[in-house]
Design a protein around this motif. Structure first.
Motif, PDB file in Angstrom:
ATOM      1  N   ASP A 109      16.596  45.977  11.698  1.00 26.59           N
ATOM      2  CA  ASP A 109      18.043  45.984  11.983  1.00 26.59           C
ATOM      3  C   ASP A 109      18.479  44.643  12.596  1.00 26.59           C
ATOM      4  OD1 ASP A 109      18.203  48.616  11.095  1.00 26.59           O
ATOM      5  OD2 ASP A 109      17.693  49.391  13.079  1.00 26.59           O
ATOM      6  N   ARG A 110      17.936  43.547  12.015  1.00 23.18           N
ATOM      7  CA  ARG A 110      18.285  42.186  12.428  1.00 23.18           C
ATOM      8  C   ARG A 110      17.916  41.910  13.885  1.00 23.18           C
ATOM      9  NH1 ARG A 110      24.223  40.736  10.405  1.00 23.18           N
ATOM     10  NH2 ARG A 110      23.463  38.673  11.026  1.00 23.18           N
ATOM     11  N   LYS A 111      16.887  42.593  14.380  1.00 23.35           N
ATOM     12  CA  LYS A 111      16.396  42.369  15.735  1.00 23.35           C
ATOM     13  C   LYS A 111      14.880  42.238  15.710  1.00 23.35           C
ATOM     14  CE  LYS A 111      20.132  44.755  18.207  1.00 23.35           C
ATOM     15  NZ  LYS A 111      20.453  45.794  19.216  1.00 23.35           N
ATOM     16  N   LEU A 112      14.345  41.465  16.656  1.00 23.78           N
ATOM     17  CA  LEU A 112      12.897  41.334  16.779  1.00 23.78           C
ATOM     18  C   LEU A 112      12.328  42.533  17.530  1.00 23.78           C
ATOM     19  CD1 LEU A 112      12.412  37.569  17.775  1.00 23.78           C
ATOM     20  CD2 LEU A 112      12.028  38.614  15.550  1.00 23.78           C
ATOM     21  N   VAL A 113      11.323  43.167  16.927  1.00 22.56           N
ATOM     22  CA  VAL A 113      10.616  44.273  17.586  1.00 22.56           C
ATOM     23  C   VAL A 113       9.131  43.933  17.602  1.00 22.56           C
ATOM     24  CG1 VAL A 113      12.307  46.035  16.964  1.00 22.56           C
ATOM     25  CG2 VAL A 113      10.427  45.540  15.409  1.00 22.56           C
ATOM     26  N   VAL A 114       8.432  44.385  18.632  1.00 19.69           N
ATOM     27  CA  VAL A 114       7.027  44.032  18.814  1.00 19.69           C
ATOM     28  C   VAL A 114       6.162  44.724  17.765  1.00 19.69           C
ATOM     29  CG1 VAL A 114       5.057  44.124  20.388  1.00 19.69           C
ATOM     30  CG2 VAL A 114       7.351  43.643  21.274  1.00 19.69           C
ATOM     31  N   ASN A 115       5.300  43.927  17.109  1.00 23.59           N
ATOM     32  CA  ASN A 115       4.251  44.448  16.233  1.00 23.59           C
ATOM     33  C   ASN A 115       2.987  44.511  17.090  1.00 23.59           C
ATOM     34  OD1 ASN A 115       1.913  44.423  14.498  1.00 23.59           O
ATOM     35  ND2 ASN A 115       3.233  43.836  12.786  1.00 23.59           N
ATOM     36  N   GLU A 116       2.586  45.723  17.497  1.00 23.77           N
ATOM     37  CA  GLU A 116       1.542  45.868  18.508  1.00 23.77           C
ATOM     38  C   GLU A 116       0.217  45.238  18.088  1.00 23.77           C
ATOM     39  OE1 GLU A 116       1.898  46.659  21.452  1.00 23.77           O
ATOM     40  OE2 GLU A 116       3.922  47.484  21.421  1.00 23.77           O
ATOM     41  N   ALA A 117      -0.165  45.380  16.818  1.00 27.05           N
ATOM     42  CA  ALA A 117      -1.438  44.806  16.359  1.00 27.05           C
ATOM     43  C   ALA A 117      -1.407  43.280  16.457  1.00 27.05           C
ATOM     44  CB  ALA A 117      -1.729  45.243  14.925  1.00 27.05           C
ATOM     45  N   GLU A 118      -0.313  42.674  15.984  1.00 25.36           N
ATOM     46  CA  GLU A 118      -0.190  41.221  16.058  1.00 25.36           C
ATOM     47  C   GLU A 118      -0.017  40.748  17.498  1.00 25.36           C
ATOM     48  OE1 GLU A 118       1.870  40.532  11.653  1.00 25.36           O
ATOM     49  OE2 GLU A 118       2.946  39.968  13.476  1.00 25.36           O
ATOM     50  N   ALA A 119       0.687  41.546  18.307  1.00 26.82           N
ATOM     51  CA  ALA A 119       0.888  41.171  19.709  1.00 26.82           C
ATOM     52  C   ALA A 119      -0.444  41.090  20.446  1.00 26.82           C
ATOM     53  CB  ALA A 119       1.820  42.166  20.391  1.00 26.82           C
ATOM     54  N   ALA A 120      -1.361  42.011  20.112  1.00 24.73           N
ATOM     55  CA  ALA A 120      -2.690  41.980  20.730  1.00 24.73           C
ATOM     56  C   ALA A 120      -3.422  40.692  20.357  1.00 24.73           C
ATOM     57  CB  ALA A 120      -3.506  43.195  20.285  1.00 24.73           C
ATOM     58  N   SER A 121      -3.251  40.239  19.117  1.00 24.69           N
ATOM     59  CA  SER A 121      -3.878  38.981  18.687  1.00 24.69           C
ATOM     60  C   SER A 121      -3.289  37.798  19.437  1.00 24.69           C
ATOM     61  CB  SER A 121      -3.693  38.792  17.172  1.00 24.69           C
ATOM     62  OG  SER A 121      -4.342  39.821  16.443  1.00 24.69           O
ATOM     63  N   VAL A 122      -1.969  37.819  19.650  1.00 21.17           N
ATOM     64  CA  VAL A 122      -1.321  36.722  20.390  1.00 21.17           C
ATOM     65  C   VAL A 122      -1.845  36.671  21.830  1.00 21.17           C
ATOM     66  CG1 VAL A 122       0.879  35.871  21.290  1.00 21.17           C
ATOM     67  CG2 VAL A 122       0.751  36.743  18.954  1.00 21.17           C
ATOM     68  N   ARG A 123      -1.960  37.825  22.459  1.00 21.05           N
ATOM     69  CA  ARG A 123      -2.483  37.855  23.839  1.00 21.05           C
ATOM     70  C   ARG A 123      -3.914  37.340  23.876  1.00 21.05           C
ATOM     71  NH1 ARG A 123      -0.338  43.177  23.465  1.00 21.05           N
ATOM     72  NH2 ARG A 123       1.799  43.281  24.278  1.00 21.05           N
ATOM     73  N   ARG A 124      -4.703  37.739  22.884  1.00 20.27           N
ATOM     74  CA  ARG A 124      -6.102  37.286  22.829  1.00 20.27           C
ATOM     75  C   ARG A 124      -6.165  35.771  22.675  1.00 20.27           C
ATOM     76  NH1 ARG A 124      -9.268  36.354  18.240  1.00 20.27           N
ATOM     77  NH2 ARG A 124     -11.477  36.116  18.715  1.00 20.27           N
ATOM     78  N   ILE A 125      -5.271  35.188  21.888  1.00 19.70           N
ATOM     79  CA  ILE A 125      -5.252  33.729  21.718  1.00 19.70           C
ATOM     80  C   ILE A 125      -4.949  33.047  23.050  1.00 19.70           C
ATOM     81  CG2 ILE A 125      -3.918  31.835  20.697  1.00 19.70           C
ATOM     82  CD1 ILE A 125      -3.732  33.512  18.150  1.00 19.70           C
TER      83      ILE A 125
END
Length: 441
Positions: A179-195
């Protein structure tokens, strides 16, 4: 450039149509069709002058008039240069261009090839000075309109970003758009935190990039990441729940992925100079030849290092020197720059791995282990050792050297490298294993 009105003179008329957006182009009768119909009717009205519409269509649906990078226009100009067109017919002049500078370039092409330009709804003749004046006035207003529209869009984007609204474009790893808004993708978010966490542990984007590439880690577009991508990710304030506009950040509508403590820890490392971080990484890198390199008289050479300013220098030094032992007259060097000797050993290992007898030995070992079907992969691994080596993590490089090298002796004539022939097949088997697993899947 004046038109020849004799009845026996046929004037080939090319109709050019354009629409800035793709909206409505899938309709049975769209804006391009309406423009073409009006132009065709005008050409029919000039039939007594010998005007005939060409069959070729020059349509640019979904292309801006602010530049000349349009496929239909490029084809039109190519046909003009080939002498296939006498008259260019458009519905309105801004269909051809909204830029005064660009239009002057088009007029030069028309003049050079004896082509006349006609607008159906704006009657003027480009061969007269008054016609050119009228054309320039109309184009100036068209360009003014385009610039005003651009300013409105930029103002709207700025206002929206200040309110934290996502305005489209590149979607960062860790988020999806709903709906034209950013929502968290939990799987990818975990990868970002790990980085972020792994970067804090290693303190080096170069080392982290190598590690992630070896793991096959890919970005949102499906390509392997590099150091540049890591720096952009680590500096992206979207992960702090912020919206950026022209270097300024504002509270965003989306949720944050990275907490303040994790962000501050990563950026305290990023604030260090790249040279200092590189030296820190090298200081933590295991010595490649530790326990393997000896002087000519049998004394072990141990890794040492010294710092001059911010730069780290690594060496291998004979234990005789460190313990001040009498060795008589020595002709072989007792201290060697680590980088130089390590590169020389790796080069020699690479040369030996590509010799025919080693290739034969490895293939025989694979057959004994029931891996004869992977001979092609093994040969490729032997010949691609340099490329594979550069992708290995430093600790992994040290482990491989321990498996392949029995001893390195420093003599007056140079280095003598004693290879563990029995270890080669095992190393190549490890390199083939990932391919074998992929094939099994």
């Amino acid at each position: 450039m004046q038109l020849d009105s004799r009845p026996n003179r046929r004037l080939r008329c090319a109709i050019y149509t354009r629409k800035s957006s793709e909206e409505g182009l899938d309709m049975e009768f769209n804006s391009l069709d309406a423009q073409r119909e009006a132009c065709e009717a005008y050409i029919v009205s000039q039939r007594s002058e010998g005007w005939v519409a060409t069959r070729e269509r020059y349509d640019d649906g979904g292309f801006s008039g602010g530049n000349l990078d349009r496929p239909g226009l490029k084809q039109l100009l190519a046909d003009i240069d080939d002498g296939l067109i006498d008259v260019v017919v458009v519905y309105k002049i801004d269909r051809l261009s909204r830029s005064l500078m660009d239009f002057s370039k088009l007029v030069e092409v028309f003049d050079r090839n004896g082509v006349t330009f006609v607008s159906v709804t704006q009657s003027f003749n480009t061969t007269t000075s008054m016609g050119r004046l009228t054309l320039n006035i109309l184009l100036s207003f068209a360009q003014f309109e385009r610039e005003v529209i651009g300013e409105r869009i930029r103002d709207k984007v700025a206002a929206s970003r200040k309110r934290g609204i996502w305005m489209g474009g590149y979607v960062p790893l860790g988020y999806d758009v709903q709906d034209r808004k950013l929502v968290v993708n939990e799987a990818e978010a975990a990868s970002v935190r790990r980085i972020f966490e792994r970067f804090i542990e290693l303190g080096s984007a170069t080392v982290l990039a190598r590690e992630l590439r070896r793991e096959g880690f890919r970005n949102k577009q499906g390509t392997l990441i590099d150091k540049g991508y890591l720096y952009r990710l680590l500096n992206n304030r979207v992960y702090r729940g912020e919206a950026l506009h022209k270097g300024k950040s504002y509270p965003g509508e989306h949720a944050a992925i990275i907490e303040a403590d994790l962000w501050d820890s990563a950026h305290s490392i990023l604030q260090e100079s790249p040279r200092k971080r590189a030296n820190n990484s090298r200081a933590q890198t295991p010595a490649l030849l530790k326990g393997l390199i000896f002087s000519e008289n049998g004394a072990a050479m141990t890794p040492t290092s010294t710092k001059k300013g911010a730069k780290l220098y690594r060496y291998y030094v004979s234990m005789d020197v460190i313990r001040n032992r009498e060795t008589g007259e020595e002709t072989a060097p007792m201290r060697l720059a680590a980088g130089m000797v390590e590169d020389a050993v790796v080069t020699e290992v690479r040369r030996i791995l590509q010799t025919p007898e080693v290739v034969t030995q490895v293939l025989a070992a694979l057959k004994r282990d029931g891996l004869g079907a992977y001979e092609a992969d093994a040969i490729a691994a032997l010949h691609e050792f340099k490329a594979l080596w550069s992708q290995l993590f430093p600790a992994e490089q040290a482990r491989i050297i321990q498996l392949l090298v029995r001893r390195v002796t420093v003599t007056a004539a140079g280095l003598e490298v004693d290879i563990r022939r029995e270890g080669i097949a095992g190393v190549i088997r490890e390199m083939v294993a990932p391919r074998r697993m992929e094939a099994a899947e």
